[in-house]
Design a protein around this motif. Structure first.
Motif, PDB file in Angstrom:
ATOM      1  N   GLU A  44       0.807  -1.219   0.000  1.00  0.00           N
ATOM      2  CA  GLU A  44       0.000   0.000   0.000  1.00  0.00           C
ATOM      3  C   GLU A  44       0.839   1.268   0.000  1.00  0.00           C
ATOM      4  O   GLU A  44       0.559   2.218  -0.736  1.00  0.00           O
ATOM      5  CB  GLU A  44      -0.918  -0.026   1.234  1.00  0.00           C
ATOM      6  CG  GLU A  44      -1.800   1.203   1.386  1.00  0.00           C
ATOM      7  CD  GLU A  44      -2.565   1.187   2.698  1.00  0.00           C
ATOM      8  OE1 GLU A  44      -3.046   2.267   3.098  1.00  0.00           O
ATOM      9  OE2 GLU A  44      -2.679   0.104   3.319  1.00  0.00           O
ATOM     10  N   GLU A  47       2.566   1.825  -3.420  1.00  0.00           N
ATOM     11  CA  GLU A  47       1.585   2.193  -4.436  1.00  0.00           C
ATOM     12  C   GLU A  47       1.116   3.629  -4.248  1.00  0.00           C
ATOM     13  O   GLU A  47       0.908   4.365  -5.214  1.00  0.00           O
ATOM     14  CB  GLU A  47       0.395   1.235  -4.395  1.00  0.00           C
ATOM     15  CG  GLU A  47       0.740  -0.203  -4.756  1.00  0.00           C
ATOM     16  CD  GLU A  47       1.258  -0.352  -6.172  1.00  0.00           C
ATOM     17  OE1 GLU A  47       0.973   0.532  -7.011  1.00  0.00           O
ATOM     18  OE2 GLU A  47       1.933  -1.361  -6.447  1.00  0.00           O
ATOM     19  N   ARG A  48       0.962   4.042  -2.990  1.00  0.00           N
ATOM     20  CA  ARG A  48       0.558   5.416  -2.712  1.00  0.00           C
ATOM     21  C   ARG A  48       1.649   6.394  -3.151  1.00  0.00           C
ATOM     22  O   ARG A  48       1.363   7.478  -3.666  1.00  0.00           O
ATOM     23  CB  ARG A  48       0.267   5.562  -1.219  1.00  0.00           C
ATOM     24  CG  ARG A  48      -0.410   6.868  -0.832  1.00  0.00           C
ATOM     25  CD  ARG A  48      -1.018   6.821   0.566  1.00  0.00           C
ATOM     26  NE  ARG A  48      -0.057   6.372   1.571  1.00  0.00           N
ATOM     27  CZ  ARG A  48      -0.167   5.254   2.269  1.00  0.00           C
ATOM     28  NH1 ARG A  48      -1.193   4.427   2.057  1.00  0.00           N
ATOM     29  NH2 ARG A  48       0.733   4.934   3.183  1.00  0.00           N
ATOM     30  N   GLN A  51       1.602   6.648  -7.082  1.00  0.00           N
ATOM     31  CA  GLN A  51       0.315   6.896  -7.739  1.00  0.00           C
ATOM     32  C   GLN A  51       0.351   8.216  -8.507  1.00  0.00           C
ATOM     33  O   GLN A  51       0.729   9.254  -7.981  1.00  0.00           O
ATOM     34  CB  GLN A  51      -0.816   6.932  -6.712  1.00  0.00           C
ATOM     35  CG  GLN A  51      -2.195   7.067  -7.341  1.00  0.00           C
ATOM     36  CD  GLN A  51      -3.296   7.042  -6.298  1.00  0.00           C
ATOM     37  OE1 GLN A  51      -3.043   7.189  -5.117  1.00  0.00           O
ATOM     38  NE2 GLN A  51      -4.530   6.848  -6.733  1.00  0.00           N
ATOM     39  N   GLY A  52      -0.051   8.166  -9.758  1.00  0.00           N
ATOM     40  CA  GLY A  52      -0.074   9.369 -10.582  1.00  0.00           C
ATOM     41  C   GLY A  52       1.292   9.828 -11.032  1.00  0.00           C
ATOM     42  O   GLY A  52       1.417  10.896 -11.643  1.00  0.00           O
ATOM     43  N   GLN A 343      -4.633  11.263 -14.397  1.00  0.00           N
ATOM     44  CA  GLN A 343      -4.801  11.295 -12.938  1.00  0.00           C
ATOM     45  C   GLN A 343      -4.420  12.656 -12.363  1.00  0.00           C
ATOM     46  O   GLN A 343      -5.146  13.217 -11.535  1.00  0.00           O
ATOM     47  CB  GLN A 343      -3.941  10.203 -12.295  1.00  0.00           C
ATOM     48  CG  GLN A 343      -4.496   8.800 -12.458  1.00  0.00           C
ATOM     49  CD  GLN A 343      -3.720   7.791 -11.625  1.00  0.00           C
ATOM     50  OE1 GLN A 343      -3.429   8.020 -10.462  1.00  0.00           O
ATOM     51  NE2 GLN A 343      -3.375   6.672 -12.246  1.00  0.00           N
TER      52      GLN A 343
END
Length: 429
Positions: A44, A47-48, A51-52, A343
Motif C-alpha cells: 500500500e 503504491e501510494r 500513484q499518478g 490522474q
C-alpha cells in the motif's frame, strides 16, 4: 579489376578506416531514477508513493540493466549520466547504481556522472513495507563523490572546490565539463528536495576559466548537467522554471562567450534539442529523456574532431526483463504516461477552478496525454484539427482555458534542430 582499381579501392578503404578511427562515440543516459528493489516495491505505501507518477519506478532496475547491456554491445568510449541517478537519493540505490556502472568501467567504457535534484541529502529517501513508509539513509555530497569516484569524480583533471563539478578528459583531445546544478544545500532545512537548479557563482568562474584554457589549447569541450541551460519553450520561463538553472540566459551567454557549444542535460524527461545563437556561435542544449518515462530513450553521439561535426541519434528501449501487462514495453510505457497525465489533471483541474462535465474533462485530459506523449518523444507535430482546437482554447474568455490552449500550442511547437536525430556543425575550438 585493374591494378589501378584495386589501388583506388584500397586507398578508399584506408581513408574510411582512418575516418572511423578518429571518431569519438559516446552515450548519454539520463535520469534513471533507480530504486533498490530491497527497499520495497510492493504494498500500500509504495503504491501510494508512485500513484499518478509518470516515472516507472518499479521497472527502473530492469530498464537500466537493458540499457547497460546495449552500451556493452555498442561499446562507446564513454557514457554521460546527467543526474537523478536514484529515486530519492537512497544510499542503497546509489550503491547499486555505482556497482552497475563499475561493470562498464571494467569493460573499458568510462562513465561520467553528475548529481540531480533527487540525489543528495534528500529528506524524501524512504523504503516501503506494507502500509508503512520508513526513512532510509541518504547521501551527503562527500558520500556521492566517494561512491562515484570511478565514474568521473575520482580521476578528474580538476575538481571545483565549491561544488561537485569537475573537468575530465575521457578520450585524448576531448574535454568534458561536469557542471553540478543541483541545489541540495537547502534540502534538510526545507524538509524536501529542491527541484530548481543553479550554477554557483564560484562554479561559473571555475568553468569559465577551464573553457578559456581549452580555447587557448584548441581543445573542444562538451558540458553536461542536470538542469536545462536553455529554454526549449516559452512556457518554461514560467510554469517550468525549476527545470532551468537560475538566471539561465545570462549564464548561457557567459558560457557560450567562453567557447561552450554543446551541453547535455536531463531533468525534464523529454527528447529535445534547441540551438540559440550567442554572437558568432550557436550553443546547443541537448536534453535526453528519462529511462523511467516514455519514450524511454537514450542517445548515441558521434563526434568528428577534424570536421567538428556532432551526429546525434536516439535509441528507444524495446524490451525489458519485467512484466509489461502483456503488451510491448513501449506500449506499456506510453500507457503509463497517458494515465499519469489523466490522474494528475483530474486532481488539479478543480483546484484551478475549472469544473467541466465528466465527458468533456475526459476528452480534454486524453488529448493532454497525447500531447505529453508527443512532447516527451520529441519532433512534435500537431494535427490540423488539434491546432484548431488549441487555437480556439487560446482565444477563450476563460482565463484557464486560454492558458491551457496557449500552453499546448507552445509545448507542441517543435523548434530546430530536430529532437531525435541531428547532425550539428560546430565551430572549431
Amino acid at each position: 579489376m585493374s591494378t589501378r582499381g584495386f589501388l583506388i579501392v584500397g586507398v578508399l578503404g584506408m581513408l574510411t578506416a582512418f575516418a572511423e578511427a578518429r571518431m569519438v562515440r559516446f552515450a548519454v543516459v539520463a535520469d534513471p531514477h533507480y530504486f533498490a528493489p530491497a527497499l520495497g516495491v510492493e504494498g500500500e505505501a509504495f503504491e501510494r508513493a508512485v500513484q499518478g507518477d509518470r516515472k516507472m519506478i518499479r521497472e527502473g532496475p530492469a530498464i537500466l540493466d537493458a540499457v547497460l547491456d546495449d552500451v556493452l554491445r555498442l561499446r562507446p568510449a564513454f557514457v554521460l549520466v546527467p543526474g537523478d541517478l536514484t529515486k530519492d537519493g537512497e544510499q542503497l540505490s546509489h550503491e547499486e547504481v555505482a556497482a552497475r556502472f563499475d561493470l562498464l568501467v571494467a569493460a573499458g567504457i568510462n562513465v561520467l556522472v553528475t548529481p540531480g535534484n533527487h540525489d543528495i541529502e534528500n529528506p524524501g529517501a524512504y523504503g516501503y513495507a506494507g502500509s508503512q513508509r520508513l526513512p532510509v539513509p541518504t547521501v551527503t555530497p562527500s558520500d556521492f563523490a566517494a561512491l562515484y569516484a570511478r565514474h568521473g569524480m575520482g580521476d578528474a583533471l580538476d575538481r571545483d572546490p565549491a561544488s561537485l563539478s569537475y573537468l575530465a578528459e575521457p578520450v585524448p583531445g576531448l574535454r568534458i565539463l561536469s557542471l553540478d546544478s543541483a541545489w541540495y544545500e537547502d534540502n534538510v532545512a526545507l524538509g524536501r528536495s529542491v527541484t530548481a537548479g543553479r550554477i554557483r557563482p564560484e562554479t561559473l568562474t571555475w568553468a569559465l576559466r577551464h573553457l578559456e584554457q581549452a580555447r587557448r589549447d584548441r581543445v573542444p569541450v562538451f558540458a553536461f548537467m542536470h538542469h536545462g541551460l536553455l529554454s526549449h519553450a516559452r512556457i518554461q520561463n514560467s510554469l517550468f522554471r525549476d527545470y532551468l538553472v537560475e538566471d539561465w540566459l545570462r549564464t548561457a551567454a557567459r558560457l557560450a562567450g567562453a567557447g561552450l557549444q554543446v551541453v547535455f542535460t536531463g531533468h525534464f524527461h523529454a527528447q529535445e534539442m534547441i540551438g540559440v545563437r550567442f554572437g558568432p556561435r550557436t550553443l546547443y542544449d541537448i536534453k535526453t529523456a528519462s529511462l523511467v518515462t516514455y519514450p524511454v530513450a537514450y542517445r548515441i553521439c558521434t563526434y568528428d574532431p577534424v570536421t567538428h561535426r556532432l551526429f546525434i541519434q536516439s535509441i528507444r528501449v524495446k524490451a525489458i526483463d519485467a512484466d509489461t501487462d502483456g503488451v510491448s514495453f513501449q506500449e506499456f510505457a506510453r500507457r503509463q504516461l497517458e494515465e499519469a497525465v489523466i490522474q494528475v489533471g483530474r486532481h488539479y483541474l478543480p483546484l484551478l477552478g475549472l469544473e467541466l462535465p465528466r465527458d468533456l474533462e475526459t476528452a480534454l485530459l486524453t488529448l493532454a496525454g497525447r500531447f505529453a506523449v508527443a512532447h516527451f518523444s520529441g519532433d512534435e507535430q500537431l494535427l490540423p484539427a488539434e491546432r484548431r482546437l488549441l487555437e480556439a482554447l487560446a482565444g477563450s474568455r476563460s482565463l484557464i482555458l486560454r492558458w491551457l490552449g496557449a500552453t499546448g500550442l507552445d509545448l507542441m511547437t517543435d523548434r530546430p534542430p530536430a529532437d531525435n536525430q541531428a547532425l550539428l556543425q560546430l565551430a572549431p575550438p
